[in-house]
Design a protein around this motif. Structure first.
Motif, PDB file in Angstrom:
ATOM      1  N   ASP A  31       0.920  -1.179   0.035  1.00 57.18           N
ATOM      2  CA  ASP A  31       0.029   0.119   0.119  1.00 57.18           C
ATOM      3  C   ASP A  31       1.216   1.355   0.084  1.00 57.18           C
ATOM      4  OD1 ASP A  31      -2.863  -0.915   0.199  1.00 57.18           O
ATOM      5  OD2 ASP A  31      -1.580  -2.355   1.695  1.00 57.18           O
ATOM      6  N   ILE A  32       1.600   1.433  -0.928  1.00 59.82           N
ATOM      7  CA  ILE A  32       2.529   2.507  -1.441  1.00 59.82           C
ATOM      8  C   ILE A  32       1.653   3.709  -1.621  1.00 59.82           C
ATOM      9  CG2 ILE A  32       4.394   3.631  -2.546  1.00 59.82           C
ATOM     10  CD1 ILE A  32       5.304   0.629  -3.163  1.00 59.82           C
ATOM     11  N   HIS A  33       0.619   3.501  -2.450  1.00 59.74           N
ATOM     12  CA  HIS A  33      -0.317   4.669  -2.968  1.00 59.74           C
ATOM     13  C   HIS A  33       0.332   5.780  -3.281  1.00 59.74           C
ATOM     14  CE1 HIS A  33      -3.968   2.362  -2.061  1.00 59.74           C
ATOM     15  NE2 HIS A  33      -3.601   2.051  -0.749  1.00 59.74           N
ATOM     16  N   GLY A  34       1.321   5.461  -4.142  1.00 59.30           N
ATOM     17  CA  GLY A  34       2.055   6.791  -4.849  1.00 59.30           C
ATOM     18  C   GLY A  34       2.955   7.803  -3.765  1.00 59.30           C
ATOM     19  N   SER A  35       3.125   7.364  -2.625  1.00 59.12           N
ATOM     20  CA  SER A  35       3.998   7.954  -1.827  1.00 59.12           C
ATOM     21  C   SER A  35       5.407   7.832  -1.972  1.00 59.12           C
ATOM     22  CB  SER A  35       3.626   7.647  -0.249  1.00 59.12           C
ATOM     23  OG  SER A  35       4.381   8.258   0.532  1.00 59.12           O
ATOM     24  N   GLU A  36       6.054   8.700  -2.890  1.00 58.23           N
ATOM     25  CA  GLU A  36       7.503   8.622  -3.026  1.00 58.23           C
ATOM     26  C   GLU A  36       8.232   8.682  -1.659  1.00 58.23           C
ATOM     27  OE1 GLU A  36      10.870  10.663  -5.909  1.00 58.23           O
ATOM     28  OE2 GLU A  36       8.871  11.854  -5.332  1.00 58.23           O
ATOM     29  N   GLY A  37       8.037   9.609  -0.887  1.00 56.21           N
ATOM     30  CA  GLY A  37       8.966   9.961  -0.027  1.00 56.21           C
ATOM     31  C   GLY A  37       8.830   8.487   1.138  1.00 56.21           C
ATOM     32  N   CYS A  38       7.773   8.068   1.436  1.00 56.92           N
ATOM     33  CA  CYS A  38       7.657   6.990   2.313  1.00 56.92           C
ATOM     34  C   CYS A  38       8.283   5.795   1.778  1.00 56.92           C
ATOM     35  CB  CYS A  38       6.024   6.508   2.453  1.00 56.92           C
ATOM     36  SG  CYS A  38       5.284   7.919   3.554  1.00 56.92           S
TER      37      CYS A  38
ATOM     38  N   CYS B 167       2.909  -5.919  -1.860  1.00 57.17           N
ATOM     39  CA  CYS B 167       1.517  -6.427  -1.915  1.00 57.17           C
ATOM     40  C   CYS B 167       0.444  -5.799  -2.637  1.00 57.17           C
ATOM     41  CB  CYS B 167       1.381  -6.573  -0.374  1.00 57.17           C
ATOM     42  SG  CYS B 167       2.392  -7.778   0.512  1.00 57.17           S
ATOM     43  N   GLY B 168       0.781  -4.847  -3.613  1.00 57.18           N
ATOM     44  CA  GLY B 168      -0.155  -4.023  -4.209  1.00 57.18           C
ATOM     45  C   GLY B 168      -0.466  -2.654  -3.871  1.00 57.18           C
ATOM     46  N   ASP B 169      -1.138  -1.925  -4.768  1.00 58.34           N
ATOM     47  CA  ASP B 169      -1.595  -0.779  -4.330  1.00 58.34           C
ATOM     48  C   ASP B 169      -0.128   0.266  -4.422  1.00 58.34           C
ATOM     49  OD1 ASP B 169      -3.942  -1.342  -4.242  1.00 58.34           O
ATOM     50  OD2 ASP B 169      -4.635  -0.893  -2.361  1.00 58.34           O
ATOM     51  N   TYR B 170       0.330   0.225  -5.678  1.00 53.39           N
ATOM     52  CA  TYR B 170       1.616   1.072  -5.845  1.00 53.39           C
ATOM     53  C   TYR B 170       1.371   2.362  -6.326  1.00 53.39           C
ATOM     54  CZ  TYR B 170       2.219  -4.096  -6.998  1.00 53.39           C
ATOM     55  OH  TYR B 170       2.298  -5.308  -7.018  1.00 53.39           O
ATOM     56  N   LEU B 171       0.776   2.730  -7.108  1.00 55.47           N
ATOM     57  CA  LEU B 171       0.595   4.292  -7.603  1.00 55.47           C
ATOM     58  C   LEU B 171      -0.408   5.361  -7.105  1.00 55.47           C
ATOM     59  CD1 LEU B 171       2.076   3.268 -11.353  1.00 55.47           C
ATOM     60  CD2 LEU B 171       3.261   3.918  -9.150  1.00 55.47           C
TER      61      LEU B 171
ATOM     62  N   ILE C 260       2.998   1.743   4.166  1.00 57.40           N
ATOM     63  CA  ILE C 260       4.029   2.481   4.469  1.00 57.40           C
ATOM     64  C   ILE C 260       3.740   3.892   4.119  1.00 57.40           C
ATOM     65  CG2 ILE C 260       5.543   0.958   3.691  1.00 57.40           C
ATOM     66  CD1 ILE C 260       6.290   2.664   1.105  1.00 57.40           C
ATOM     67  N   SER C 261       2.274   4.097   3.805  1.00 57.19           N
ATOM     68  CA  SER C 261       2.087   5.731   3.416  1.00 57.19           C
ATOM     69  C   SER C 261       0.543   6.186   3.985  1.00 57.19           C
ATOM     70  CB  SER C 261       1.579   5.796   1.956  1.00 57.19           C
ATOM     71  OG  SER C 261       0.675   4.785   1.252  1.00 57.19           O
ATOM     72  N   LEU C 262      -0.426   5.245   4.417  1.00 53.50           N
ATOM     73  CA  LEU C 262      -1.550   5.589   4.840  1.00 53.50           C
ATOM     74  C   LEU C 262      -2.099   4.563   5.785  1.00 53.50           C
ATOM     75  CD1 LEU C 262      -3.463   6.366   1.224  1.00 53.50           C
ATOM     76  CD2 LEU C 262      -2.695   8.004   3.003  1.00 53.50           C
ATOM     77  N   PRO C 263      -1.306   4.433   7.027  1.00 47.59           N
ATOM     78  CA  PRO C 263      -1.646   3.662   8.079  1.00 47.59           C
ATOM     79  C   PRO C 263      -2.803   3.619   8.706  1.00 47.59           C
ATOM     80  CG  PRO C 263      -0.150   5.225   8.951  1.00 47.59           C
ATOM     81  CD  PRO C 263      -0.188   5.597   7.210  1.00 47.59           C
TER      82      PRO C 263
END
Length: 184
Positions: A8-15, A32-36, A145-148
């Motif tokens: 669940d990166i969801h597009g967060s470059e910084g995280c 595990c998915g949800d990259y961009l 890593i981005s939206l806990p």
């Protein structure tokens, strides 16, 4: 072998940069998915830059094992240099098995009936970190890593194996702090 597990990166470059810098010695990156994309139910995450995420991940393509998340689409493969649309992945490491899925397609009971004991079952999707044993299997969600959506905050994980199988599964903050682990 050391696997870095991110979901669940969801597009967060910084995280993503923070997590990768905290674990520079991984052999394989398990996504595990949800990259961009952040999805319609989520706010824009801190450091949102989908192109930047792709630019970070693409050079690592030879070290990536990944699955499709519910926010991933065919258009993502236009900017990613690795296939990212499989519903699940099996990784065999030193006699151990890691089954990876995003978490929105397969329920726990079905996985318990499908997969043998000693399998590490990795998923994301909920943004809630989880590390527990059930029915002789380890269920591991590295969180987001981005939206806990859990008290641990932004998290990721590691899995370590040797020639005899999976030896350790651990949950960490994206800065590298160990939060909990299971040793096998």
């Amino acid at each position: 072998m050391k696997f870095l597990v991110i979901s669940d990166i969801h597009g967060s470059e910084g995280c993503l940069k923070t997590a990768l810098a905290s674990f520079p010695d991984f052999d394989m990156l398990v996504l595990c998915g949800d990259y961009l994309n952040h999805g319609p139910r989520n706010p824009l995450p801190e450091g949102w830059n989908p192109k930047g995420v792709a630019e970070i991940l693409n050079p690592l393509s030879g070290k990536i094992a990944c699955v499709r998340g519910n926010c991933d689409a065919e258009v993502d493969e236009m900017v990613l240099s690795f296939p990212c649309l499989s519903p699940y992945a099996n990784i065999f490491a030193g006699g151990g098995r890691i089954f990876v899925h995003h978490g929105h397609l397969y329920e726990r009971e079905r996985l318990l009936s499908w997969l043998p004991e000693k399998t590490v079952i990795v998923s994301g999707h909920t943004h809630v970190a989880l590390l527990e044993e059930d029915g002789g299997r380890i269920f591991f969600n590295p969180g987001s890593i981005s939206l806990p959506k859990c008290p641990e905050g932004k998290t990721c994980g590691t899995i370590e194996s040797d020639c005899s199988g999976i030896r350790r599964v651990a949950l960490h903050s994206i800065e590298g702090k160990l939060l909990r682990e299971i040793r096998l």
